[in-house]
Scaffold this active site. Sequence first.
Site, PDB file in Angstrom:
ATOM      1  N   ARG A  51       0.839  -1.204   0.000  1.00  0.00           N
ATOM      2  CA  ARG A  51       0.000   0.000   0.000  1.00  0.00           C
ATOM      3  C   ARG A  51       0.869   1.247   0.000  1.00  0.00           C
ATOM      4  NH1 ARG A  51      -3.848  -1.481   5.195  1.00  0.00           N
ATOM      5  NH2 ARG A  51      -4.369  -3.609   4.581  1.00  0.00           N
ATOM      6  N   ASP A  53       0.025   5.403   1.191  1.00  0.00           N
ATOM      7  CA  ASP A  53      -1.009   6.201   1.857  1.00  0.00           C
ATOM      8  C   ASP A  53      -1.476   7.354   0.972  1.00  0.00           C
ATOM      9  OD1 ASP A  53      -0.981   4.670   4.177  1.00  0.00           O
ATOM     10  OD2 ASP A  53       0.630   5.849   5.086  1.00  0.00           O
ATOM     11  N   TYR A 110      12.648   3.633  -1.341  1.00  0.00           N
ATOM     12  CA  TYR A 110      11.810   4.830  -1.226  1.00  0.00           C
ATOM     13  C   TYR A 110      12.700   6.061  -1.207  1.00  0.00           C
ATOM     14  CZ  TYR A 110       7.554   2.268   0.201  1.00  0.00           C
ATOM     15  OH  TYR A 110       6.452   1.448   0.248  1.00  0.00           O
ATOM     16  N   ARG A 199       8.326   7.924   6.956  1.00  0.00           N
ATOM     17  CA  ARG A 199       7.915   9.271   7.357  1.00  0.00           C
ATOM     18  C   ARG A 199       8.323   9.556   8.808  1.00  0.00           C
ATOM     19  NH1 ARG A 199       1.750   9.215   5.726  1.00  0.00           N
ATOM     20  NH2 ARG A 199       1.774  11.177   6.912  1.00  0.00           N
TER      21      ARG A 199
END
Length: 247
Positions: A51, A53, A110, A199
Amino acid sequence: MVRYKATIAYDGTNFQGFQRQPNGRTVQEEIEKTLTRMNNGQAVQIHGSGRTDAGVHALGQVIHFDFDERPLEKMRFGLDTQTPEDIAVKQVEIVDEHFHARYLVREKTYQFRVDIGKPRSPFRRYYASYYPYPLDLMKIQQALPDLLGTHDFTSFCATGSSVEDKVRTIHQASMEVNEAGDELLFTFRGDGFLYKMIRIMVGTLLKIGNGRLPADSIPAIIAQKDRNAAGPTAHPEGLYLVRVAYE
């Protein structure tokens, strides 16, 4: 029927995330709608590598789905041109029927962009998280290597995660500054990441750069296995899923 593996990119600004949900527009829903149209109204389900967000972007998300065999470029072009403009289908290939986009992931990369310009750039507002406070970038560089290796990253996992095993291995944790000196680019590569983990890592590193946490605090934060020990969760618009690698 054959199994297709597709590499897709999307601008997450107007999505409530990748995964289909009852309320809100999602990447999965838009691609499945397109494939269903291409399949004469017969429903087609896709499976993603994981997933993302709401507000999070992807340069190299991977999906798989089963569909009648077609020439690869015809399939890619059809998907690419019939999905909305904020989704691009970069590559399509036929894979073994046992391939699974999620369960066979070996590692993910990422990146996270932080706008540190003064004033902030209006053109980055959906594509970089803004940080207006003073930063000592040397302190961030000093802290980054402490994230490398295999650790229980409970302290860097947001509440709401159903994952029990929070041990992950990070192979790369780096930061670059652009030529103008007004944007930071963090890169994280590992065997997997927990809910909002990147994050939270970025929020913690920015807190270290701002002098509100010591530069050597990450080992102690990891050892506490307590989300409250780490820094705040950085905003989603700076986050990009760059690459998914398989065995």
